[in-house]
Design an enzyme around this catalytic site. Structure first.
Site, PDB file in Angstrom:
ATOM      1  N   LYS A 127      89.079  46.811  55.691  1.00 36.32           N
ATOM      2  CA  LYS A 127      89.514  48.206  55.528  1.00 36.32           C
ATOM      3  C   LYS A 127      88.474  49.064  54.797  1.00 36.32           C
ATOM      4  O   LYS A 127      88.457  50.292  54.939  1.00 36.32           O
ATOM      5  CB  LYS A 127      90.839  48.242  54.741  1.00 36.32           C
ATOM      6  CG  LYS A 127      91.991  47.570  55.475  1.00 36.32           C
ATOM      7  CD  LYS A 127      93.164  47.276  54.576  1.00 36.32           C
ATOM      8  CE  LYS A 127      93.071  45.993  53.825  1.00 36.32           C
ATOM      9  NZ  LYS A 127      93.188  44.753  54.607  1.00 36.32           N
ATOM     10  N   GLY A 156      97.909  44.450  60.997  1.00 35.02           N
ATOM     11  CA  GLY A 156      97.370  43.233  61.612  1.00 35.02           C
ATOM     12  C   GLY A 156      97.063  43.428  63.083  1.00 35.02           C
ATOM     13  O   GLY A 156      96.337  44.335  63.470  1.00 35.02           O
ATOM     14  N   GLY A 208      99.778  31.192  52.193  1.00 39.93           N
ATOM     15  CA  GLY A 208      98.621  31.925  52.722  1.00 39.93           C
ATOM     16  C   GLY A 208      98.892  33.399  52.975  1.00 39.93           C
ATOM     17  O   GLY A 208      98.039  34.108  53.487  1.00 39.93           O
ATOM     18  N   GLU A 211      96.453  36.299  48.635  1.00 40.71           N
ATOM     19  CA  GLU A 211      95.210  35.652  48.235  1.00 40.71           C
ATOM     20  C   GLU A 211      95.432  34.908  46.920  1.00 40.71           C
ATOM     21  O   GLU A 211      96.474  35.075  46.277  1.00 40.71           O
ATOM     22  CB  GLU A 211      94.125  36.713  48.072  1.00 40.71           C
ATOM     23  CG  GLU A 211      93.752  37.291  49.422  1.00 40.71           C
ATOM     24  CD  GLU A 211      92.814  38.476  49.317  1.00 40.71           C
ATOM     25  OE1 GLU A 211      92.143  38.611  48.276  1.00 40.71           O
ATOM     26  OE2 GLU A 211      92.783  39.249  50.271  1.00 40.71           O
ATOM     27  N   LYS A 226      95.325  50.898  52.880  1.00 44.64           N
ATOM     28  CA  LYS A 226      95.837  51.108  54.246  1.00 44.64           C
ATOM     29  C   LYS A 226      96.313  52.554  54.422  1.00 44.64           C
ATOM     30  O   LYS A 226      96.079  53.170  55.468  1.00 44.64           O
ATOM     31  CB  LYS A 226      96.966  50.121  54.539  1.00 44.64           C
ATOM     32  CG  LYS A 226      96.441  48.697  54.725  1.00 44.64           C
ATOM     33  CD  LYS A 226      97.548  47.688  54.811  1.00 44.64           C
ATOM     34  CE  LYS A 226      96.972  46.299  55.053  1.00 44.64           C
ATOM     35  NZ  LYS A 226      97.938  45.218  54.783  1.00 44.64           N
TER      36      LYS A 226
HETATM   37  N1  LIG Z   1      93.761  37.272  56.262  1.00 47.11           N
HETATM   38  C1  LIG Z   1      94.436  38.238  56.851  1.00 47.11           C
HETATM   39  O1  LIG Z   1      95.534  38.019  57.363  1.00 47.11           O
HETATM   40  C2  LIG Z   1      93.870  39.634  56.970  1.00 47.11           C
HETATM   41  C3  LIG Z   1      94.641  40.658  57.528  1.00 47.11           C
HETATM   42  C4  LIG Z   1      94.087  41.946  57.696  1.00 47.11           C
HETATM   43  C5  LIG Z   1      92.786  42.175  57.257  1.00 47.11           C
HETATM   44  N2  LIG Z   1      92.065  41.154  56.672  1.00 47.11           N
HETATM   45  C6  LIG Z   1      90.703  41.440  56.231  1.00 47.11           C
HETATM   46  O2  LIG Z   1      89.793  40.602  56.963  1.00 47.11           O
HETATM   47  C7  LIG Z   1      88.682  40.279  56.144  1.00 47.11           C
HETATM   48  C8  LIG Z   1      88.518  38.759  56.118  1.00 47.11           C
HETATM   49  O3  LIG Z   1      89.710  38.167  55.596  1.00 47.11           O
HETATM   50  P1  LIG Z   1      89.852  36.571  55.508  1.00 47.11           P
HETATM   51  O4  LIG Z   1      91.281  36.304  55.248  1.00 47.11           O
HETATM   52  O5  LIG Z   1      89.166  35.929  56.659  1.00 47.11           O
HETATM   53  O6  LIG Z   1      89.003  36.277  54.179  1.00 47.11           O
HETATM   54  P2  LIG Z   1      88.399  34.888  53.712  1.00 47.11           P
HETATM   55  O7  LIG Z   1      89.138  33.752  54.339  1.00 47.11           O
HETATM   56  O8  LIG Z   1      88.268  34.959  52.237  1.00 47.11           O
HETATM   57  O9  LIG Z   1      86.912  34.880  54.366  1.00 47.11           O
HETATM   58  C9  LIG Z   1      85.916  35.775  53.956  1.00 47.11           C
HETATM   59  C10 LIG Z   1      84.612  35.356  54.603  1.00 47.11           C
HETATM   60  O10 LIG Z   1      83.599  36.266  54.200  1.00 47.11           O
HETATM   61  C11 LIG Z   1      82.507  35.545  53.634  1.00 47.11           C
HETATM   62  N3  LIG Z   1      81.797  36.395  52.688  1.00 47.11           N
HETATM   63  C12 LIG Z   1      82.025  36.567  51.349  1.00 47.11           C
HETATM   64  N4  LIG Z   1      81.186  37.495  50.857  1.00 47.11           N
HETATM   65  C13 LIG Z   1      80.395  37.878  51.898  1.00 47.11           C
HETATM   66  C14 LIG Z   1      79.309  38.787  52.039  1.00 47.11           C
HETATM   67  N5  LIG Z   1      78.859  39.500  50.986  1.00 47.11           N
HETATM   68  N6  LIG Z   1      78.732  38.933  53.246  1.00 47.11           N
HETATM   69  C15 LIG Z   1      79.172  38.220  54.328  1.00 47.11           C
HETATM   70  N7  LIG Z   1      80.190  37.350  54.258  1.00 47.11           N
HETATM   71  C16 LIG Z   1      80.785  37.185  53.061  1.00 47.11           C
HETATM   72  C17 LIG Z   1      83.142  34.315  53.044  1.00 47.11           C
HETATM   73  O11 LIG Z   1      82.174  33.302  52.827  1.00 47.11           O
HETATM   74  P3  LIG Z   1      82.376  32.228  51.631  1.00 47.11           P
HETATM   75  O12 LIG Z   1      83.721  31.606  51.846  1.00 47.11           O
HETATM   76  O13 LIG Z   1      81.244  31.287  51.837  1.00 47.11           O
HETATM   77  O14 LIG Z   1      82.298  33.021  50.375  1.00 47.11           O
HETATM   78  C18 LIG Z   1      84.123  33.977  54.168  1.00 47.11           C
HETATM   79  O15 LIG Z   1      83.436  33.362  55.231  1.00 47.11           O
HETATM   80  C19 LIG Z   1      88.946  40.907  54.776  1.00 47.11           C
HETATM   81  O16 LIG Z   1      88.292  42.135  54.682  1.00 47.11           O
HETATM   82  C20 LIG Z   1      90.451  41.101  54.763  1.00 47.11           C
HETATM   83  O17 LIG Z   1      90.859  42.151  53.928  1.00 47.11           O
HETATM   84  C21 LIG Z   1      92.579  39.907  56.531  1.00 47.11           C
END
Ligand SMILES: NC(=O)c1ccc[n+]([C@@H]2O[C@H](COP(=O)([O-])OP(=O)(O)OC[C@H]3O[C@@H](n4cnc5c(N)ncnc54)[C@H](OP(=O)(O)O)[C@@H]3O)[C@@H](O)[C@H]2O)c1
Length: 348
Positions: A127, A156, A208, A211, A226
């Protein structure tokens, strides 16, 4: 038949869910849209980076990450950071799914700008770039005839921005209200069923939904960003989460919930915004609702929003999962997937 090289900047829950979805839809993508693809770049924060223009094995990447190992061993060339992955992946589409930065949107904005400048489509669930870089990135994408896609940033995988972009020509968006944060809705729903705040938070962390540090959700910041994204995109007025200045749900006690329940009411973390000329009044705060409100019936991890326009008095989108079988990362991945298909459709 167009072949797309894909780069993943951020490869956690959402990135990996997208790879699984793409894999599941590989044959349908080919037969319905003539789209084929390879993953040619992956960047993480602490687990290394990899590129290979002939294609990376994503199963190996996921296995390494699940074991807490670096993915650098999969790389054909030495790459150390997201920018070198964007550069070295020869990608046509870059998916930006790094952690959100509500204050500046960086470094995700930098990743998206770099990808668009290299003529890649840029698609994100993050976001931050929407609230802090919407205008710049949209104009850059337009000038490059590329897509800046962010369908999955709010609600989502449920289509929201594409509905308003494509099915509401010249509509003016006056106001909206909704429930946009699943974690707080799950916590309030479980507290209403008698669970303590602490146990409900623990449930969200273990399942899950939340966070490890749930304060972003509990204190209303995820909802605020949002709201800022909806105001910025739908009302076309740049807006930040700080302007929303949210109130979270920490002040809602079990006693307040029980007393509301005895009156047939319940607390919800309500997100709303109203436009008045060129100004917007927006809020995120707990509100006591009765059954006459559509938001009253949105329970657990469901979410939804009602938008009021000059052409339709109220239009609602609700995301529900009665099966409880869909993870939020899987739903989010579908929004990214939909943006990808749009990017790959020459008639967009
Ligand atoms: N999870 C959901 O259901 C959901 C829903 C809507 C939106 N989102 C959004 O989607 C995005 C990803 O969410 P997620 O749940 O996949 O998070 P996540 O599981 O914590 O994964 C984040 C990823 O980004 C990497 N990362 C950390 N710092 C970074 C940087 N500076 N440059 C490049 N990569 C970096 C992490 O690597 P390391 O693990 O090696 O640090 C990991 O691979 C977020 O912005 C979140 O707000 C998530």
């Amino acid at each position: 038949m167009p072949h797309y090289n894909l780069a993943f900047i951020g490869f956690g829950n959402v990135g990996q869910a997208l790879v699984r979805l793409l894999d599941r839809k590989r044959d349908a993508l080919k037969s319905s849209y003539h789209i084929t693809y390879s993953v040619t770049g992956i960047a993480t924060g602490r687990h290394g980076c990899a590129v290979n223009v002939r294609g990376l094995n994503t199963e190996d990447a996921i296995r390494l990450l699940q074991n807490g190992q670096s993915i650098a061993s999969l790389s054909s060339n030495a790459v150390n950071d997201p920018m070198s992955v964007i550069e070295g992946s020869n990608a046509d589409v870059m998916f930006e799914n790094s952690p959100v930065n509500k204050d500046t949107g960086r470094p995700a904005i930098d990743h998206i700008r770099a990808a668009l400048k290299r003529n890649m489509h840029a698609i994100t669930a993050n976001k931050g770039p929407v609230v802090h870089g919407y205008r710049e990135l949209t104009e850059l994408a337009k000038s490059k005839h590329r897509v800046f896609g962010f369908e999955s940033t709010v609600l989502g995988g449920a289509p929201l921005f594409s509905v308003f972009r494509e099915a509401f020509p010249l509509a003016e968006f006056h106001s909206f209200h909704g429930i946009l944060n699943s974690t707080t809705n799950v916590i309030l729903s479980r507290m209403e069923r008698g669970e303590s705040f602490e146990d409900a938070v623990r449930y969200c962390q273990e399942s899950g939904v939340a966070e490890t540090d749930p304060s972003n959700d509990v204190d209303g910041w995820d909802a605020a960003i949002k709201v800022a994204a909806l105001v910025t995109v739908l009302m076309k007025i740049p807006f930040t989460p700080q302007q929303v200045n949210p109130t979270g749900i920490r002040g809602i006690t079990p006693g307040m919930i029980a007393s509301a329940k005895s009156e047939g009411k319940r607390y919800k973390l309500v997100c709303s915004a109203e436009r008045n000329g060129e100004t917007v009044k927006a809020s995120v705060r707990p509100e006591l609702l009765d059954a006459s409100s559509p938001l009253f019936h949105i329970m657990d991890s469901d979410s939804g929003v009602t938008v009021h326009t000059d052409v339709l008095p109220g239009y609602s989108i609700t995301e529900t999962d009665e099966t409880k079988m869909f993870g939020s990362a899987d739903e989010t991945a579908y929004g990214l997937f939909a943006d990808f298909v749009r990017a790959g459709n020459p008639l967009r």
